[in-house]
Design a protein around this motif. Structure first.
Motif: not given
Length: 281
Positions: A64-90
């Protein structure tokens, strides 16, 4: 956009609040509806000695690397959704998680902000928001915001003792599982609760799971990896209700630009958590 907002909010809260009765030994018993992968992980289990457990837990902690701040970009997939919404985590370690939900051509449609003692949820589509004290949800089992961060990063944690480290490695029982996996069961669990983790032998998370005493409520997160990308398949069961979502994240940015905190419009309506979720159906 309503379904994926509910799913994110549920994932953040329920993965920390869903636990189960303590079971004998190191085997997590899978309730009805659990994935066959998790059921298989509990088969042919062999508990390791204290010395072996500490050695393995320590080796995982060292990845496990040490960290103070980080962010992650991605997408969400869920049955019934016509698109894959974007998700940004900070995230700021131990103090802040911001989850921004975005839709094509619409920008940000929802927001979750979690601090040490509060949660703020915003539905920009309905112009409603909810601000609540998070401590009753997390504190009753000794959980805190760092545990949520560990789940998002695929790290083992111990309630009341933080992220797995060389200093607390002796607080975990380790067993061998099916298909060359390790099963990590934290010691000293609440008598009402059971939670644990299944890891690949290189230390990467395979599954995290928690169950309620009667096995009517449970939450699992199953992890997969492709290159530097991570996929987390989340299943939540609360009574007769069930939700499944998948999150895909690229490699964390360890030198991120902070996300500006949401500003509440005085024309938005403040509601309770229950009303907030009902408003999104």
């Amino acid at each position: 956009m309503n379904k994926f907002s509910i799913a994110i909010i549920s994932a953040v809260l329920c993965l920390l609040c869903s636990c189960s009765a303590r079971r004998p030994g190191n085997v997590i018993e899978a309730p009805e509806g659990m994935s066959r992968e998790l059921k298989a992980a509990g088969e042919n289990v062999r508990a390791l000695s204290t010395k072996e457990s500490v050695k393995i837990a320590t080796s995982v902690a060292r990845t496990y690397k040490n960290w103070d701040k980080l962010s992650m970009n991605g997408r969400l997939r869920m049955k019934g959704l016509p698109i894959s919404p974007g998700v940004k985590v900070y995230m700021e370690r131990g103090s802040l998680i911001v989850i921004s939900l975005r839709a094509p051509l619409m920008g940000e449609v929802g927001r979750v902000e979690l601090t040490r003692d509060s949660v703020l949820m915003v539905n920009k589509m309905s112009k409603k928001y909810c601000a609540e004290d998070i401590r009753p949800y997390l504190g009753r089992l000794g959980a805190d915001i760092t545990n949520v961060q560990d789940l998002l990063l695929g790290r083992v944690f111990l309630l009341n003792a933080g992220t797995l480290s060389e200093g607390n490695a002796a607080l975990v029982d380790v067993s061998t599982g099916a298909s060359d996996t390790w099963i990590f069961t934290p010691k000293g669990q609440d008598p009402r609760a059971e939670y644990g983790f299944t890891l690949f032998q290189d230390g990467k998370m395979l599954m995290a799971a928690a169950f309620t005493t009667d096995l009517q409520n449970f939450a699992t997160a199953e992890y997969g990896y492709e290159g530097k990308d991570t996929q987390v398949d989340i299943m939540l069961k609360y009574g007769k209700k069930e939700a499944r979502i998948a999150l895909e994240f690229d490699a964390p940015d360890m030198k991120p630009n902070p996300i500006e905190r949401v500003r509440i419009n005085n024309k938005w309506e403040k509601v309770s958590i229950g009303e907030f979720i009902r408003s999104m159906r």
